[in-house]
Scaffold this motif. Structure first.
Motif, PDB file in Angstrom:
ATOM      1  N   MET A  67      11.985  51.065 -16.270  1.00  0.00           N
ATOM      2  CA  MET A  67      12.468  49.759 -15.888  1.00  0.00           C
ATOM      3  C   MET A  67      11.745  49.306 -14.625  1.00  0.00           C
ATOM      4  O   MET A  67      11.460  50.110 -13.759  1.00  0.00           O
ATOM      5  N   PRO A  68      11.478  48.021 -14.542  1.00  0.00           N
ATOM      6  CA  PRO A  68      10.745  47.524 -13.369  1.00  0.00           C
ATOM      7  C   PRO A  68      11.603  47.563 -12.106  1.00  0.00           C
ATOM      8  O   PRO A  68      12.824  47.476 -12.164  1.00  0.00           O
ATOM      9  N   LYS A  69      10.928  47.737 -10.977  1.00  0.00           N
ATOM     10  CA  LYS A  69      11.604  47.700  -9.682  1.00  0.00           C
ATOM     11  C   LYS A  69      11.375  46.362  -8.992  1.00  0.00           C
ATOM     12  O   LYS A  69      12.074  46.007  -8.061  1.00  0.00           O
ATOM     13  N   SER A  70      10.355  45.648  -9.459  1.00  0.00           N
ATOM     14  CA  SER A  70      10.024  44.348  -8.873  1.00  0.00           C
ATOM     15  C   SER A  70       9.360  43.486  -9.935  1.00  0.00           C
ATOM     16  O   SER A  70       8.994  43.975 -11.002  1.00  0.00           O
ATOM     17  N   VAL A  71       9.234  42.202  -9.625  1.00  0.00           N
ATOM     18  CA  VAL A  71       8.494  41.283 -10.485  1.00  0.00           C
ATOM     19  C   VAL A  71       7.527  40.484  -9.621  1.00  0.00           C
ATOM     20  O   VAL A  71       7.810  40.203  -8.456  1.00  0.00           O
ATOM     21  N   LYS A  72       6.421  40.161 -10.207  1.00  0.00           N
ATOM     22  CA  LYS A  72       5.470  39.250  -9.569  1.00  0.00           C
ATOM     23  C   LYS A  72       5.669  37.886 -10.225  1.00  0.00           C
ATOM     24  O   LYS A  72       5.720  37.794 -11.454  1.00  0.00           O
ATOM     25  N   ILE A  73       5.778  36.862  -9.413  1.00  0.00           N
ATOM     26  CA  ILE A  73       5.943  35.516  -9.947  1.00  0.00           C
ATOM     27  C   ILE A  73       4.543  35.000 -10.291  1.00  0.00           C
ATOM     28  O   ILE A  73       3.682  34.884  -9.422  1.00  0.00           O
ATOM     29  N   VAL A  74       4.326  34.720 -11.572  1.00  0.00           N
ATOM     30  CA  VAL A  74       2.991  34.355 -12.058  1.00  0.00           C
ATOM     31  C   VAL A  74       2.893  32.909 -12.539  1.00  0.00           C
ATOM     32  O   VAL A  74       1.792  32.407 -12.781  1.00  0.00           O
ATOM     33  N   ARG A  75       4.033  32.243 -12.689  1.00  0.00           N
ATOM     34  CA  ARG A  75       4.065  30.831 -13.097  1.00  0.00           C
ATOM     35  C   ARG A  75       5.189  30.146 -12.338  1.00  0.00           C
ATOM     36  O   ARG A  75       6.104  30.799 -11.843  1.00  0.00           O
ATOM     37  N   ARG A  76       5.139  28.832 -12.300  1.00  0.00           N
ATOM     38  CA  ARG A  76       6.199  28.076 -11.638  1.00  0.00           C
ATOM     39  C   ARG A  76       7.537  28.402 -12.288  1.00  0.00           C
ATOM     40  O   ARG A  76       7.722  28.205 -13.489  1.00  0.00           O
ATOM     41  N   PRO A  77       8.505  28.875 -11.503  1.00  0.00           N
ATOM     42  CA  PRO A  77       9.822  29.150 -12.068  1.00  0.00           C
ATOM     43  C   PRO A  77      10.522  27.870 -12.519  1.00  0.00           C
ATOM     44  O   PRO A  77      10.305  26.790 -11.957  1.00  0.00           O
ATOM     45  N   ALA A  78      11.368  28.017 -13.515  1.00  0.00           N
ATOM     46  CA  ALA A  78      12.188  26.890 -13.960  1.00  0.00           C
ATOM     47  C   ALA A  78      13.213  26.576 -12.881  1.00  0.00           C
ATOM     48  O   ALA A  78      13.553  27.430 -12.068  1.00  0.00           O
ATOM     49  N   GLY A  79      13.695  25.352 -12.881  1.00  0.00           N
ATOM     50  CA  GLY A  79      14.759  25.011 -11.946  1.00  0.00           C
ATOM     51  C   GLY A  79      14.695  23.581 -11.473  1.00  0.00           C
ATOM     52  O   GLY A  79      13.802  22.820 -11.839  1.00  0.00           O
ATOM     53  N   GLU A  80      15.652  23.228 -10.631  1.00  0.00           N
ATOM     54  CA  GLU A  80      15.793  21.864 -10.139  1.00  0.00           C
ATOM     55  C   GLU A  80      14.997  21.574  -8.875  1.00  0.00           C
ATOM     56  O   GLU A  80      14.781  20.409  -8.553  1.00  0.00           O
ATOM     57  N   ALA A  81      14.622  22.576  -8.142  1.00  0.00           N
ATOM     58  CA  ALA A  81      13.881  22.342  -6.898  1.00  0.00           C
ATOM     59  C   ALA A  81      12.578  21.614  -7.220  1.00  0.00           C
ATOM     60  O   ALA A  81      12.029  21.756  -8.318  1.00  0.00           O
ATOM     61  N   PRO A  82      12.059  20.831  -6.268  1.00  0.00           N
ATOM     62  CA  PRO A  82      10.792  20.130  -6.507  1.00  0.00           C
ATOM     63  C   PRO A  82       9.675  21.110  -6.889  1.00  0.00           C
ATOM     64  O   PRO A  82       9.691  22.277  -6.474  1.00  0.00           O
ATOM     65  N   GLU A  83       8.729  20.633  -7.668  1.00  0.00           N
ATOM     66  CA  GLU A  83       7.638  21.495  -8.120  1.00  0.00           C
ATOM     67  C   GLU A  83       6.894  22.128  -6.959  1.00  0.00           C
ATOM     68  O   GLU A  83       6.554  23.307  -7.005  1.00  0.00           O
ATOM     69  N   TRP A  84       6.632  21.367  -5.883  1.00  0.00           N
ATOM     70  CA  TRP A  84       5.888  21.911  -4.735  1.00  0.00           C
ATOM     71  C   TRP A  84       6.657  23.055  -4.079  1.00  0.00           C
ATOM     72  O   TRP A  84       6.048  23.968  -3.518  1.00  0.00           O
ATOM     73  N   VAL A  85       7.976  23.042  -4.177  1.00  0.00           N
ATOM     74  CA  VAL A  85       8.798  24.130  -3.640  1.00  0.00           C
ATOM     75  C   VAL A  85       8.723  25.341  -4.562  1.00  0.00           C
ATOM     76  O   VAL A  85       8.482  26.469  -4.123  1.00  0.00           O
ATOM     77  N   ARG A  86       8.894  25.116  -5.869  1.00  0.00           N
ATOM     78  CA  ARG A  86       8.853  26.231  -6.832  1.00  0.00           C
ATOM     79  C   ARG A  86       7.472  26.857  -6.917  1.00  0.00           C
ATOM     80  O   ARG A  86       7.347  28.062  -7.145  1.00  0.00           O
ATOM     81  N   ASP A  87       6.418  26.061  -6.707  1.00  0.00           N
ATOM     82  CA  ASP A  87       5.054  26.596  -6.764  1.00  0.00           C
ATOM     83  C   ASP A  87       4.795  27.665  -5.706  1.00  0.00           C
ATOM     84  O   ASP A  87       3.951  28.536  -5.891  1.00  0.00           O
ATOM     85  N   GLU A  88       5.497  27.610  -4.585  1.00  0.00           N
ATOM     86  CA  GLU A  88       5.269  28.580  -3.515  1.00  0.00           C
ATOM     87  C   GLU A  88       5.718  29.994  -3.868  1.00  0.00           C
ATOM     88  O   GLU A  88       5.313  30.950  -3.217  1.00  0.00           O
ATOM     89  N   TRP A  89       6.536  30.142  -4.910  1.00  0.00           N
ATOM     90  CA  TRP A  89       6.916  31.486  -5.355  1.00  0.00           C
ATOM     91  C   TRP A  89       5.742  32.198  -6.030  1.00  0.00           C
ATOM     92  O   TRP A  89       5.694  33.431  -6.040  1.00  0.00           O
ATOM     93  N   ILE A  90       4.819  31.426  -6.607  1.00  0.00           N
ATOM     94  CA  ILE A  90       3.716  32.020  -7.382  1.00  0.00           C
ATOM     95  C   ILE A  90       2.893  32.957  -6.494  1.00  0.00           C
ATOM     96  O   ILE A  90       2.476  32.595  -5.398  1.00  0.00           O
ATOM     97  N   GLY A  91       2.683  34.163  -7.007  1.00  0.00           N
ATOM     98  CA  GLY A  91       1.903  35.167  -6.298  1.00  0.00           C
ATOM     99  C   GLY A  91       2.752  36.166  -5.530  1.00  0.00           C
ATOM    100  O   GLY A  91       2.258  37.224  -5.135  1.00  0.00           O
ATOM    101  N   LEU A  92       4.031  35.864  -5.314  1.00  0.00           N
ATOM    102  CA  LEU A  92       4.891  36.790  -4.585  1.00  0.00           C
ATOM    103  C   LEU A  92       5.420  37.889  -5.495  1.00  0.00           C
ATOM    104  O   LEU A  92       5.717  37.658  -6.656  1.00  0.00           O
TER     105      LEU A  92
END
Length: 118
Positions: A1-26
């Protein structure tokens, strides 16, 4: 089972795209190591929904985000004060995540070396 995930695409959600885009790469540590299908609540309007994905503690997620983009981490703190409890979690949809498991990491490394993925 994974211990972590890497965010590779913009997450779904209500926050503005520019906010959600900052998760990418973390890479974010998981609060629960299972892929979960569950009832979720939008973080801004609190509208109910359903999603399949991974849970990450808000504190850990914002700590990682703050290192990349302090302004966006502050946006989350200012716009979602109800999410700042110690046990609160963000739910990242499955499509936005790459689980960090030894088998997947090894396979992705091989596919990169072969030129199939970047």
């Amino acid at each position: 089972m994974p211990k972590s995930v890497k965010i590779v695409r913009r997450p779904a959600g209500e926050a503005p795209e520019w906010v959600r885009d900052e998760w990418i790469g973390l890479t974010l540590p998981l609060a629960d190591k299972r892929l979960l299908g569950m009832a979720v609540e939008e973080v801004l309007t609190r509208k109910p929904g359903y999603s399949v994905g991974y849970l990450v503690y808000v504190g850990s997620a914002l700590e990682a985000l703050n290192a990349k983009s302090p302004e966006v981490a502050q946006w989350w703190r200012a716009n979602t004060p109800h999410m700042m409890d110690a046990d609160a979690t963000f739910h990242f949809d499955e499509a936005s995540c790459q689980p960090d498991t030894p088998a997947i990491t090894a396979l992705l490394g091989l596919l990169r070396r072969m030129g199939f993925v970047r």
